[in-house]
Each structure stands twice: as structure tokens, then as C-alpha cells.
Design an enzyme around this catalytic site. Sequence first.
Site, short mmCIF file in Angstrom:
data_model
loop_
_atom_site.label_atom_id
_atom_site.label_comp_id
_atom_site.label_asym_id
_atom_site.label_seq_id
_atom_site.Cartn_x
_atom_site.Cartn_y
_atom_site.Cartn_z
N HIS A 56 -9.59 1.55 -1.52
CA HIS A 56 -9.93 1.14 0.21
C HIS A 56 -11.35 1.55 0.84
CE1 HIS A 56 -5.27 3.16 -1.49
NE2 HIS A 56 -6.05 4.00 -0.08
N ASP A 97 1.81 3.71 2.93
CA ASP A 97 0.49 4.75 2.20
C ASP A 97 0.69 6.09 1.36
OD1 ASP A 97 -2.40 5.28 1.29
OD2 ASP A 97 -3.07 6.32 3.32
N ASP A 98 2.01 7.41 2.72
CA ASP A 98 2.42 8.26 0.96
C ASP A 98 3.59 9.08 1.83
OD1 ASP A 98 -0.41 8.40 -0.85
OD2 ASP A 98 -1.28 8.49 0.56
N HIS A 150 1.03 4.45 -2.86
CA HIS A 150 0.67 5.39 -3.60
C HIS A 150 1.96 6.18 -4.41
CE1 HIS A 150 -3.24 5.64 -1.85
NE2 HIS A 150 -3.37 5.34 -1.43
N GLU A 174 -11.22 3.36 5.59
CA GLU A 174 -10.23 4.42 6.32
C GLU A 174 -10.90 5.30 7.06
OE1 GLU A 174 -8.07 6.58 3.04
OE2 GLU A 174 -7.28 7.38 4.78
N HIS A 234 1.03 -0.80 -0.29
CA HIS A 234 -0.12 -0.45 -0.12
C HIS A 234 1.10 1.32 -0.07
CE1 HIS A 234 -3.35 2.07 1.90
NE2 HIS A 234 -3.16 2.54 1.15
N1 HPA Z 1 -6.53 7.87 0.90
C1 HPA Z 1 -7.18 7.28 0.02
N2 HPA Z 1 -6.93 7.85 -1.30
C2 HPA Z 1 -5.07 8.67 -1.11
C3 HPA Z 1 -4.80 7.91 0.17
C4 HPA Z 1 -5.29 7.53 1.40
O1 HPA Z 1 -5.23 7.17 2.27
N3 HPA Z 1 -3.40 8.33 -0.58
C5 HPA Z 1 -3.39 9.01 -1.49
N4 HPA Z 1 -4.67 8.58 -1.73
ZN ZN Z 2 -3.82 4.47 0.29
#
Ligand code: HPA
Ligand code: ZN
Length: 346
Positions: free
Chosen positions: A205, A286-287, A27, A208, A25
Amino acid sequence: MNPLKPVAAERLPDLLRRMPKAELHIHIEGSLEPELIFALAQRNGVALPYASVEELRSAYAFTNLQSFLDIYYAGASVLLKEQDFYDMTRAYLLRAAQDKVLHAELFFDPQTHMARGVGMETVINGLHRACVDAKVELGISASLILCFLRHLSEEEAFETLEKALPFRDKLIGVGLDSGELGNPPEKFARVFARCRALGFHRVAHAGEEGPPAYVWTALDVLKVERVDHGVQASQDAALMQRLAADRIPLTVCPLSNLKLCVFPNLAHHNLRQLLDAGLVATINSDDPAYFGGYMNDNFTQTFAALTLNARHAYTLARNSFEASFIEASARQLYVDRLNEFFETFQ
Ligand code: HPA
Ligand code: ZN
């Protein structure tokens, strides 16, 4: 093989850092560090609404998912040429290899680039070339998952899929990301059915910020094989049972959840609860450029906050390989490497 061999608490961070693992996971646009954003802006003559790297970084104070997405899409605006996509992916894979990530499955958001006039071939060729080179030069394997933006329409998702089909041999699957609330998985029922018929792996996703109901429909309507985040599932006992019984992996991202205020602090994160309930949970970044940590930062900070141990480490790393879309013989080689690491760690 004895992954249950006790490991002294002070040796745990070293074990976590050196342990073989997969990242499922990430991006890839979320790996763009401010320094690279500024370098690409200059290379491409793109004006940024921030005067310096420091000013950009100081804007990274998020209150929820949408407050992050606004800055994340602005950061991605510097990506125009195939080489830009290559350089971003190269930088991530180098960093991931340092964290002993042996395999990564990278999300990318073509719709945000195509809205700026960037072609699908520019995006995919740049990402793919970096993955091929990294396999040879760094020994890390990486594959690509095309994500549909859920704040846009299903029709736009179909158009995106159509444009991606000439490159389908460079894609392992499809996903669903962007603003979750108000955009339930079932909005994309038809396009996911088409992707399934085409033989793509499917993830989304869900849970969250959104409710457990979104995790149910990701499973039952989109027929996803993994759930990204999914942490809100702990509010629904029947859903927890379903996820455990069907061994549906969750790609959990603790530092992301912290920075987007999904949990008030890491000590309140529910990862331990998910593992105790027998769910196939994994740890991911994630990011990482936006949330203050790559894979090993996520592992070390979460383990410290939740007082997890070497047995949890083994389970999480093993889950990451089990939950990946790598082909079975390659997967076994990774699991063998993991087992050997735990046998010889001291
Ligand atoms: N959630 C949803 N969209 C996203 C995320 C995330 O954590 N990171 C980049 N796009
Ligand atoms: Zn994500």
C-alpha cells in the site's frame, strides 16, 4: 475480437456486472460482514462492544484510514479457529464469484491474529482450504498474499515471515498495509529484500493517504511489482511517467477512497486521469463489508460517477488479469474469456 464495439449507456451496468474480472486488492478480514462477525462471536464466546448488527453497522462512519482500522481490527477479533478463517474466505469467494470475479488475490494480516494467540497454521490452513474448495466448487481461483502491518516494527515483520515460511507453498507473495502516514515503505527495506530473495511476489500500500514519495520508495526500495491504491501519484508528474513506462499496476479501490475521505465524492476520483495517463489501473473492493460494496458495486458506481464507457471497462478488466500473479497460460485463458465476452455481449 472487438472490445471497441459501442455499447449503449443503459446496457453498461449489465456489461460491468457480467464481465469477467480479477480482484487484486481485497483484505479478507475486510470481507467480514457484521452478521458473520456476530455469528462467530457467539460461536467463540467473544464479547463485542456492540449490542447488535445494526449498532455495529452504524459505527461504520469513517473520517480517515485510522478511524477505519480501529474498527476493522476489532471486527477481526472474533476469528480464532481454522474454521472461522475458512468460513470468512468461503463467504467472500461465493460473493466474488457472483460478481464474475474469476481470480482473486487475497491479503491477510497474520500479525493481528497472532497477537490474540492464534497460530500461523490456523490462519493459513483455514484460508487455503477455502481457496482450494472454491476452485473445485465455484471455478474461481484464489491465492494468498501475507501482509506485514506497517505500524509494527520491521523486526516483528521478520518474525512473522519466519513463522510463515513452513507454509510458503500456500503463499504467492507479501504486502504491506495498515496505517500509512509515518510508516514509509523504507521502514521494511530489509524484510522485503529477504522476501525477494525467497522468490515472493511483492506489493505494498502506498499513496493512499501518504505522499508520492512513499510510492517512489515502494518501487525503488521495496521493489514492488504492484502498488496498492497509489492514487496520490497524480500529484507527481515524474512518478506518473515512471508508473506508465514501467507498466506498474495500481490496485485502485474507489469506494474505499470515498468512505475514507481520500476524495470528497466519486465524481472527483482520479481513476479516469490515471487511465488517460496510460497507467495500468484496476478496480478493487479493498474491504467490501466496511465500504459498502463488492466488485460490481465499485464498477457500476465509479462508471456512473465518471461517465466511463465500454472501452474503459475492457481496459480495466484486461489490466486486472495482466496485473495478476497468475501463471502465464492460466492468464491467457482468462484473457480469452474476457475477449469472448466482449465479442458476444449484446
Ligand atoms: N489501507 C491500509 N491498510 C488496510 C486497508 C487499507 O485500505 N484495509 C485493510 N488494511
Ligand atoms: Zn487495502
